[in-house]
Design an enzyme around this catalytic site. Structure first.
Site, short mmCIF file in Angstrom:
data_model
loop_
_atom_site.label_atom_id
_atom_site.label_comp_id
_atom_site.label_asym_id
_atom_site.label_seq_id
_atom_site.Cartn_x
_atom_site.Cartn_y
_atom_site.Cartn_z
N THR A 25 0.84 -1.21 0.00
CA THR A 25 0.00 0.00 0.00
C THR A 25 0.87 1.26 0.00
O THR A 25 0.59 2.22 -0.72
CB THR A 25 -0.91 0.00 1.25
N HIS B 218 2.18 1.83 -3.38
CA HIS B 218 1.18 2.49 -4.25
C HIS B 218 1.20 4.00 -4.05
O HIS B 218 1.11 4.77 -5.00
CB HIS B 218 -0.23 1.97 -3.97
N CYS C 248 -20.14 -3.25 11.72
CA CYS C 248 -19.59 -3.24 13.08
C CYS C 248 -20.56 -3.86 14.06
O CYS C 248 -20.18 -4.66 14.92
CB CYS C 248 -19.25 -1.81 13.50
N LEU D 289 -7.72 -12.27 -2.21
CA LEU D 289 -7.18 -11.14 -1.45
C LEU D 289 -6.56 -10.08 -2.36
O LEU D 289 -6.70 -8.89 -2.12
CB LEU D 289 -6.13 -11.63 -0.44
ZN LIG Z 1 -0.12 -3.24 4.81
ZN LIG Z 2 -18.37 0.58 11.28
#
Ligand SMILES: [Zn+2]
Ligand SMILES: [Zn+2]
Length: 343
Positions: A41, A44, A100, A263
């Site tokens: 990441t 990137h 959540c 993934l």
């Molecule tokens: Zn990471």
């Molecule tokens: Zn949340």
């Protein structure tokens, strides 16, 4: 304090600079960072690709994989004390959205990621909600604490379906594919085959548990894989690359009744032959995002207690903060897999 920031909206422009030490609010702790992993990441963000352009608002302190020591605690943060060694989940969730409230914190609607949406851990200090902290037992050194986040991505992917006594294909041997190889081995997988074109990554895959590594750029990869698994393909595929050709390979070779965990993120849309590759094969396809909070962290903790040494070959470099750009250059040149920063 010293901090590494993405300074401006352009490629590169990653700078070691000075920032004020942040002050924790009542529910936060202040962590003195010791080590931090550099992630795909971050790469990137370094390259400033389309995803980064749409997501990142410079200047921001980068980094989300960390190990450190608690320096200070907010008024309500009573579970930890100064000096405790910790890592932390870098996804800060809202606790209120539907996901959540169903315990699916890893797919929170309102997630904020450190080092992406808010300041991260490539700095001498950072604040974290106390509820994101994962304490480090003495059996987890700072180096391993700093890679619990990507180890968790791998753990989440492997644990999404049973792997014991099943044949596994892992497409892509970046750090997460390599961690998944080692984890699948520890979980009693039968045959593990990894597809990876890069020679350095292939040799690490062999070292940490792959029975065989195949180069997907060579001819007849599909028939080779089918032959390896007795003509009927792997029972489980862990797709870690996001490459169109790898995803197509995965769906073409997976055994009937198999489990596919995806993934790797693709930079373009991928078309699947739904009838032949999913419905008639009766396979189960799962998308994997982040780490389950905090089931995955417990699994990683248990794994590191027993097997930490097994993943050593994946952590190819440890460098200083001032060498951050060299870290990215090594990643770009495929000379490094996991690089850890000493803060
Ligand atoms: Zn990471
Ligand atoms: Zn949340």
């Amino acid at each position: 304090m010293k901090a590494i920031i993405k300074a401006e909206r352009m490629p590169g422009n990653i700078i070691l600079t000075q920032k004020d030490i942040p002050v924790p609010n009542d529910d936060e702790v202040l962590i003195k960072i010791k080590k931090a992993g550099i992630c795909g990441t971050d790469f990137h963000i370094y390259k400033w690709d389309e995803w980064s352009q749409n997501r990142i608002n410079p200047p921001v302190i980068m980094g989300h994989e960390l190990a450190g020591v608690i320096e200070k605690t907010g008024k309500n943060a009573t579970k930890y004390k100064k000096g405790d060694r910790v890592s932390a989940e870098g996804h800060i969730v809202c606790h209120h959205c539907k996901s959540c409230r169903n315990g699916l914190f890893h797919i929170c609607d309102n997630v904020k990621i450190i080092g992406v949406d808010i300041d991260g851990c490539f700095a001498e200090y950072m604040c974290m909600p106390e509820s994101n902290i994962w304490p480090l037992g003495e059996y987890i050194s700072d180096k391993y604490g700093a890679i619990m986040d990507p180890l968790g991505n791998a753990m989440h992917t492997v644990m999404a379906q049973p792997v014991k006594d099943r044949n596994i294909l892992i497409t892509g041997a970046g750090s997460i594919g390599l961690f998944a190889t080692a984890i699948a081995r520890s979980q009693g997988a039968d045959k593990i085959v990894v597809s990876e074109p890069n020679e350095m990554k292939s040799s690490i895959a062999r070292k940490i548990g792959a029975d065989l590594v195949i180069n997907p750029l060579e001819e007849n990869t599909e028939s080779k894989i089918l032959n390896l698994f007795g003509g009927h393909g792997p029972d489980v595929v862990l797709e870690m690359s996001g490459f169109k050709s790898a995803v197509e390979l995965a769906f073409n070779v997976i055994a009937k009744g198999g489990d596919m965990a995806l993934l790797g993120l693709s930079d373009k849309k991928i078309t699947i032959d739904m009838n032949n590759n999913i419905i008639f094969k009766g396979i189960t396809v799962r998308g994997i995002n982040g780490r389950r909070m905090f089931e995955t962290w417990q699994q990683c903790d248990d794994y590191l207690r027993d097997y930490a040494g097994n993943i050593d070959p994946v952590i190819t470099h440890e460098i200083g903060m001032e060498e951050i750009n060299r870290g990215f250059e090594m990643m770009a040149a495929n000379q490094a897999v996991k690089v850890v920063l000493n803060i």
